[in-house]
Write a protein that holds these residues in place. Sequence first.
Motif, mmCIF file in Angstrom:
data_model
loop_
_atom_site.group_PDB
_atom_site.id
_atom_site.type_symbol
_atom_site.label_atom_id
_atom_site.label_comp_id
_atom_site.label_asym_id
_atom_site.label_seq_id
_atom_site.Cartn_x
_atom_site.Cartn_y
_atom_site.Cartn_z
ATOM 1 N N ASP A 102 0.842 -1.192 0.000
ATOM 2 C CA ASP A 102 0.000 0.000 0.000
ATOM 3 C C ASP A 102 0.880 1.245 0.000
ATOM 4 O OD1 ASP A 102 -2.372 -1.442 0.063
ATOM 5 O OD2 ASP A 102 -2.382 -1.538 2.259
ATOM 6 N N LEU A 103 0.366 2.308 -0.575
ATOM 7 C CA LEU A 103 1.091 3.572 -0.582
ATOM 8 C C LEU A 103 0.985 4.234 0.787
ATOM 9 C CD1 LEU A 103 -0.051 5.008 -4.026
ATOM 10 C CD2 LEU A 103 2.143 3.966 -3.489
ATOM 11 N N ALA A 109 -0.639 11.573 -1.038
ATOM 12 C CA ALA A 109 -0.784 13.029 -1.152
ATOM 13 C C ALA A 109 -0.030 13.546 -2.380
ATOM 14 C CB ALA A 109 -0.275 13.707 0.108
ATOM 15 N N GLU A 110 1.103 12.960 -2.671
ATOM 16 C CA GLU A 110 1.905 13.374 -3.817
ATOM 17 C C GLU A 110 1.180 13.063 -5.131
ATOM 18 O OE1 GLU A 110 5.985 11.788 -5.767
ATOM 19 O OE2 GLU A 110 6.080 12.298 -3.624
ATOM 20 N N LEU A 111 0.436 11.952 -5.137
ATOM 21 C CA LEU A 111 -0.289 11.553 -6.352
ATOM 22 C C LEU A 111 -1.624 12.291 -6.503
ATOM 23 C CD1 LEU A 111 0.318 7.711 -6.336
ATOM 24 C CD2 LEU A 111 1.326 9.400 -7.866
ATOM 25 N N ASN A 112 -2.127 12.912 -5.429
ATOM 26 C CA ASN A 112 -3.405 13.584 -5.468
ATOM 27 C C ASN A 112 -3.253 14.915 -6.215
ATOM 28 O OD1 ASN A 112 -6.011 14.285 -5.070
ATOM 29 N ND2 ASN A 112 -5.802 14.769 -2.889
#
Length: 113
Positions: A102-103, A109-112
Amino acid sequence: MKIDQSAILSPQLARETAHLGHLLARLRQARKVKQADAALRAGFSRNTAYRLEKGDPGLAIGQVLRYLDAIAPGATLVDLLTQADPALITLQARESTKRVRDLTAAELAELNF
């Protein structure tokens, strides 16, 4: 007088004997056969089985074939070299499966965007 076969073997042939031993070991592991049991079925000591799996070039081809038959009755040397045994195919599939973690919250947050 004993001759050390590995000392007079070319590097290419040494790699090939090591590869053959590696394939025997993988097939044995894929079939879930203990080394001692395979050696007993083949009619030789566990030390000889160990030497086979390490690719010792001083062993006879008959010993290789007896060991192969003890691990996978009816299998041929061609089956071993082409890795056509169903147990080997299953082992390769199991090894290629990677567990995904899992991330973390920071990575999410970085991918959001």
